[in-house]
Design an enzyme around this catalytic site. Sequence first.
Site, PDB file in Angstrom:
ATOM      1  N   CYS A   1       0.863  -1.181   0.000  1.00  0.00           N
ATOM      2  CA  CYS A   1       0.000   0.000   0.000  1.00  0.00           C
ATOM      3  C   CYS A   1       0.901   1.233   0.000  1.00  0.00           C
ATOM      4  O   CYS A   1       2.100   1.130   0.208  1.00  0.00           O
ATOM      5  CB  CYS A   1      -0.869   0.030   1.250  1.00  0.00           C
ATOM      6  SG  CYS A   1      -1.819  -1.482   1.488  1.00  0.00           S
TER       7      CYS A   1
ATOM      8  N   LYS B   1       9.186 -15.155 -21.676  1.00  0.00           N
ATOM      9  CA  LYS B   1       9.556 -13.792 -21.255  1.00  0.00           C
ATOM     10  C   LYS B   1      10.253 -13.064 -22.390  1.00  0.00           C
ATOM     11  O   LYS B   1       9.953 -11.919 -22.672  1.00  0.00           O
ATOM     12  CB  LYS B   1      10.462 -13.901 -20.032  1.00  0.00           C
ATOM     13  CG  LYS B   1      10.387 -12.769 -19.081  1.00  0.00           C
ATOM     14  CD  LYS B   1       9.345 -12.941 -17.992  1.00  0.00           C
ATOM     15  CE  LYS B   1       7.969 -13.244 -18.514  1.00  0.00           C
ATOM     16  NZ  LYS B   1       7.053 -13.663 -17.504  1.00  0.00           N
TER      17      LYS B   1
ATOM     18  N   GLU C   1       9.650 -20.725 -19.332  1.00  0.00           N
ATOM     19  CA  GLU C   1       9.406 -19.378 -18.829  1.00  0.00           C
ATOM     20  C   GLU C   1      10.388 -18.378 -19.457  1.00  0.00           C
ATOM     21  O   GLU C   1       9.995 -17.272 -19.841  1.00  0.00           O
ATOM     22  CB  GLU C   1       9.505 -19.375 -17.295  1.00  0.00           C
ATOM     23  CG  GLU C   1       9.353 -18.022 -16.630  1.00  0.00           C
ATOM     24  CD  GLU C   1       8.092 -17.259 -16.983  1.00  0.00           C
ATOM     25  OE1 GLU C   1       7.180 -17.827 -17.618  1.00  0.00           O
ATOM     26  OE2 GLU C   1       8.014 -16.065 -16.659  1.00  0.00           O
TER      27      GLU C   1
ATOM     28  N   ASN D   1       0.870  -0.264   6.016  1.00  0.00           N
ATOM     29  CA  ASN D   1       1.309  -1.047   4.863  1.00  0.00           C
ATOM     30  C   ASN D   1       2.009  -2.278   5.423  1.00  0.00           C
ATOM     31  O   ASN D   1       2.984  -2.140   6.160  1.00  0.00           O
ATOM     32  CB  ASN D   1       2.284  -0.208   4.025  1.00  0.00           C
ATOM     33  CG  ASN D   1       2.972  -1.027   2.955  1.00  0.00           C
ATOM     34  OD1 ASN D   1       2.464  -2.068   2.525  1.00  0.00           O
ATOM     35  ND2 ASN D   1       4.138  -0.578   2.526  1.00  0.00           N
ATOM     36  N   GLY D   2       1.512  -3.452   5.107  1.00  0.00           N
ATOM     37  CA  GLY D   2       2.151  -4.673   5.598  1.00  0.00           C
ATOM     38  C   GLY D   2       1.118  -5.706   6.005  1.00  0.00           C
ATOM     39  O   GLY D   2      -0.052  -5.608   5.624  1.00  0.00           O
TER      40      GLY D   2
ATOM     41  N   LYS E   1      -2.289  -6.744 -18.980  1.00  0.00           N
ATOM     42  CA  LYS E   1      -1.828  -7.344 -17.735  1.00  0.00           C
ATOM     43  C   LYS E   1      -2.772  -8.457 -17.278  1.00  0.00           C
ATOM     44  O   LYS E   1      -2.345  -9.481 -16.784  1.00  0.00           O
ATOM     45  CB  LYS E   1      -1.717  -6.253 -16.662  1.00  0.00           C
ATOM     46  CG  LYS E   1      -1.162  -6.736 -15.335  1.00  0.00           C
ATOM     47  CD  LYS E   1       0.304  -7.110 -15.456  1.00  0.00           C
ATOM     48  CE  LYS E   1       0.866  -7.737 -14.204  1.00  0.00           C
ATOM     49  NZ  LYS E   1       2.045  -8.566 -14.492  1.00  0.00           N
TER      50      LYS E   1
ATOM     51  N   ARG F   1       1.123   1.731  -5.950  1.00  0.00           N
ATOM     52  CA  ARG F   1       1.333   0.745  -4.895  1.00  0.00           C
ATOM     53  C   ARG F   1       0.053   0.004  -4.527  1.00  0.00           C
ATOM     54  O   ARG F   1       0.078  -0.918  -3.714  1.00  0.00           O
ATOM     55  CB  ARG F   1       1.896   1.430  -3.647  1.00  0.00           C
ATOM     56  CG  ARG F   1       3.200   2.158  -3.895  1.00  0.00           C
ATOM     57  CD  ARG F   1       3.714   2.788  -2.626  1.00  0.00           C
ATOM     58  NE  ARG F   1       4.115   1.773  -1.682  1.00  0.00           N
ATOM     59  CZ  ARG F   1       5.311   1.209  -1.649  1.00  0.00           C
ATOM     60  NH1 ARG F   1       6.224   1.584  -2.516  1.00  0.00           N
ATOM     61  NH2 ARG F   1       5.604   0.292  -0.777  1.00  0.00           N
TER      62      ARG F   1
ATOM     63  N   HIS G   1      15.125 -34.971 -32.124  1.00  0.00           N
ATOM     64  CA  HIS G   1      14.035 -35.706 -32.775  1.00  0.00           C
ATOM     65  C   HIS G   1      13.320 -34.834 -33.812  1.00  0.00           C
ATOM     66  O   HIS G   1      12.166 -35.097 -34.142  1.00  0.00           O
ATOM     67  CB  HIS G   1      13.069 -36.248 -31.722  1.00  0.00           C
ATOM     68  CG  HIS G   1      13.737 -37.255 -30.828  1.00  0.00           C
ATOM     69  ND1 HIS G   1      14.022 -38.541 -31.239  1.00  0.00           N
ATOM     70  CD2 HIS G   1      14.229 -37.149 -29.573  1.00  0.00           C
ATOM     71  CE1 HIS G   1      14.640 -39.195 -30.267  1.00  0.00           C
ATOM     72  NE2 HIS G   1      14.780 -38.365 -29.237  1.00  0.00           N
TER      73      HIS G   1
ATOM     74  N   TRP H   1      -3.706  -1.714  -1.346  1.00  0.00           N
ATOM     75  CA  TRP H   1      -3.662  -2.941  -2.137  1.00  0.00           C
ATOM     76  C   TRP H   1      -4.092  -4.035  -1.175  1.00  0.00           C
ATOM     77  O   TRP H   1      -3.374  -4.385  -0.241  1.00  0.00           O
ATOM     78  CB  TRP H   1      -2.254  -3.195  -2.672  1.00  0.00           C
ATOM     79  CG  TRP H   1      -2.203  -4.316  -3.649  1.00  0.00           C
ATOM     80  CD1 TRP H   1      -2.543  -4.265  -4.959  1.00  0.00           C
ATOM     81  CD2 TRP H   1      -1.805  -5.655  -3.372  1.00  0.00           C
ATOM     82  NE1 TRP H   1      -2.376  -5.496  -5.520  1.00  0.00           N
ATOM     83  CE2 TRP H   1      -1.932  -6.380  -4.574  1.00  0.00           C
ATOM     84  CE3 TRP H   1      -1.368  -6.325  -2.239  1.00  0.00           C
ATOM     85  CZ2 TRP H   1      -1.628  -7.728  -4.671  1.00  0.00           C
ATOM     86  CZ3 TRP H   1      -1.068  -7.672  -2.330  1.00  0.00           C
ATOM     87  CH2 TRP H   1      -1.202  -8.353  -3.545  1.00  0.00           C
TER      88      TRP H   1
ATOM     89  N   GLU I   1       7.845 -12.328 -25.355  1.00  0.00           N
ATOM     90  CA  GLU I   1       6.795 -11.391 -24.959  1.00  0.00           C
ATOM     91  C   GLU I   1       7.256  -9.933 -25.029  1.00  0.00           C
ATOM     92  O   GLU I   1       6.513  -9.072 -25.493  1.00  0.00           O
ATOM     93  CB  GLU I   1       6.381 -11.734 -23.513  1.00  0.00           C
ATOM     94  CG  GLU I   1       5.315 -10.849 -22.919  1.00  0.00           C
ATOM     95  CD  GLU I   1       4.948 -11.270 -21.486  1.00  0.00           C
ATOM     96  OE1 GLU I   1       5.751 -11.972 -20.847  1.00  0.00           O
ATOM     97  OE2 GLU I   1       3.867 -10.882 -21.025  1.00  0.00           O
TER      98      GLU I   1
HETATM   99  O1  M6R Z   1      -3.012 -13.056 -13.996  1.00  0.00           O
HETATM  100  P1  M6R Z   1      -2.602 -14.443 -14.453  1.00  0.00           P
HETATM  101  O2  M6R Z   1      -1.453 -14.971 -13.672  1.00  0.00           O
HETATM  102  O3  M6R Z   1      -3.753 -15.402 -14.468  1.00  0.00           O
HETATM  103  O4  M6R Z   1      -2.128 -14.241 -15.938  1.00  0.00           O
HETATM  104  C1  M6R Z   1      -1.751 -15.347 -16.717  1.00  0.00           C
HETATM  105  C2  M6R Z   1      -0.987 -14.910 -17.945  1.00  0.00           C
HETATM  106  O5  M6R Z   1      -1.777 -14.066 -18.726  1.00  0.00           O
HETATM  107  C3  M6R Z   1       0.302 -14.166 -17.576  1.00  0.00           C
HETATM  108  O6  M6R Z   1       1.118 -14.941 -16.733  1.00  0.00           O
HETATM  109  C4  M6R Z   1       1.091 -13.825 -18.831  1.00  0.00           C
HETATM  110  O7  M6R Z   1       1.557 -14.977 -19.431  1.00  0.00           O
HETATM  111  C5  M6R Z   1       2.237 -12.869 -18.481  1.00  0.00           C
HETATM  112  N1  M6R Z   1       2.041 -11.611 -19.131  1.00  0.00           N
HETATM  113  C6  M6R Z   1       3.564 -13.388 -18.874  1.00  0.00           C
HETATM  114  O8  M6R Z   1       4.593 -12.536 -18.496  1.00  0.00           O
END
Ligand code: M6R
Length: 605
Positions: free
Chosen positions: A2, A482, A478, A98-99, A600, A27, A501, A74, A485
Amino acid sequence: MCGIIGYTGFRPACSILLEGLGRLEYRGYDSAGILVSQDGELVTIKAKGRLDSLRQKIGDHPPVGTSGMGHTRWATHGEPSDENSHPHGTKNLALVHNGIIENYIELKRGLIEKGYQFLSQTDTEIAAATMDLNYDGDPVSTIAKSLRQIEGSYAFVIMFRDFPDTVYAVRKDGPLLVAPGDGENFVVSDLTAAIGYTNRYFTLDEGEIAVLTRDSVRVVDLDGNPVEKTERTVGWSIEQAQKDGFEHFMLKEITEQPAALRNTIHPRIKNGLPSFSYDQIPEGFFASFDRIQIVACGTAMHAGLVGKAVIEQVARIPVEVEVASEFRYRNPILGKRTLVVVISQSGETADSLAALRLARSLGVTTLAVVNVAGSSIAREADYVIHTHAGPEISVASTKAYSVQVSALYLLAFSFGLAVKRIDEEEAAALVSKLEGAVDAVGAALDKAPELEQAAKRFSDVQSLFFLGRGLDWALANEGSLKLKEISYIHCEAYAAGELKHGTISLITEGIPVIALATQQRLMGKMVSNIKEVKARGADVLLIAKSDETVSHDVADTLVALSPIDDLFMPFPAVVLLQLIAYYTAKERGCDIDKPRNLAKSVTVE
Ligand code: M6R
């Protein structure tokens, strides 16, 4: 996480607080509230939702006064609502927080016995009541006594009705800075909230109480002895400061991982053993399943891949991992003793939510691992583990992944204990290794300059491969997501032994390969796979467990981690993958925090 601000001076407090909260809103924006000392009365106004809702509520009638405090929330304990918004007041005082107060249930019990009643579901209201109960007419001794009873992490700003123009502040773990001005003084979660008025500040340390009046700033320890503080100054612009001086939220969030991990892990350790009593998960829960189905999307699904490997290794319970968009349409076979685990940072991802609803409609038990409290998935699952990564602003998920993985490790240990695959001594050893892995994450962050250098050679490639075996294969997925993306480079993650293969036909002179070799048991095989791609001209960057476990001439570049137990290597190793993605995207001039075509929280199918 927060945002909090306290102010005492000569300007209208309401507008100072609203301006400061505007800069702290990143925050958390579940609710906001202010308190202004008006003619000796502490006047509180708060509203669910973003700061604009509070601004509208205040309208043209702001409380008049020159001292006060504010909060942007938050949510952790209790859904976003007016009642759960801060400040929380009692007969003698009000505070913002906050905490997380870890022993709030125990404190609440004692307070109820003494006749206290509560309006909110927050841990913060319990802290306010604890201070109220301890109030002896002296704010400093009241706060000191209360802090000896309160466990957890906190940054508090407190105002007492008997001292309406004095602002008190304390912290443990949560950030809090005192920013002295001329004829006015501030205490803030970060300096952005005061930077328009002063560039002087000092950090408050644990066990110190700051006492701010219009003309003075005093710091004392819990016994009331004066403490000398050294002031610093900053020359930041407001824009930079909002990211704590980081160029991008992604880099800031990568560096926040040690703290996020500690905040997630610590409440779930009791007497050195894993414990989910913090999440109200009953004792018998962990012995109730003979199969686990993990469902998630994107990065959260990749956290599930690590979780599968760890749960199967520690507890020997079979685990399947599936992307939510497939799971929900394939008529899954789920037995009475199957647990469905849904992992989601936002708690609002449409496919994950639909998968959860499907599982519930089939009558199986569901457990959500969610970062955003009060989100749909958190509300609808039978059981919820709230991760404490804090708000993740960058679209590329980094710290949320790490805390999801940490929760899955603790789950693995709890399952292992419940089905008697490990005993308490072994569980305690695993827990302590998990805590050690957090320090390894800190050490991995120090590798940033090496990765920034390495990323330069990826900046103009068309295609790139990630290779790994076992846990490293889960990480490779992952790392690949990343990088593609945020840098828009085509990447593929491959199980290192599978490449030959078919896909090895794509390896030609100069093709970059990022190979992971953090698992000692698989090192020999991994080295052979690296040699296979090297023989075909690949340019290999190797991320290894340590520089002693592998010969330096195996790859073109070696980035070595500080070795910890194989099982825990994903924690530091993923940091390197995140940094490679970050620096490569930066080199290519991409919009790192808001990559094209993405959002997001994906709330459409
Ligand atoms: O909010 P979520 O964790 O459910 O979101 C899932 C994916 O949309 C999310 O992890 C996405 O792959 C990220 N932008 C990757 O960095």
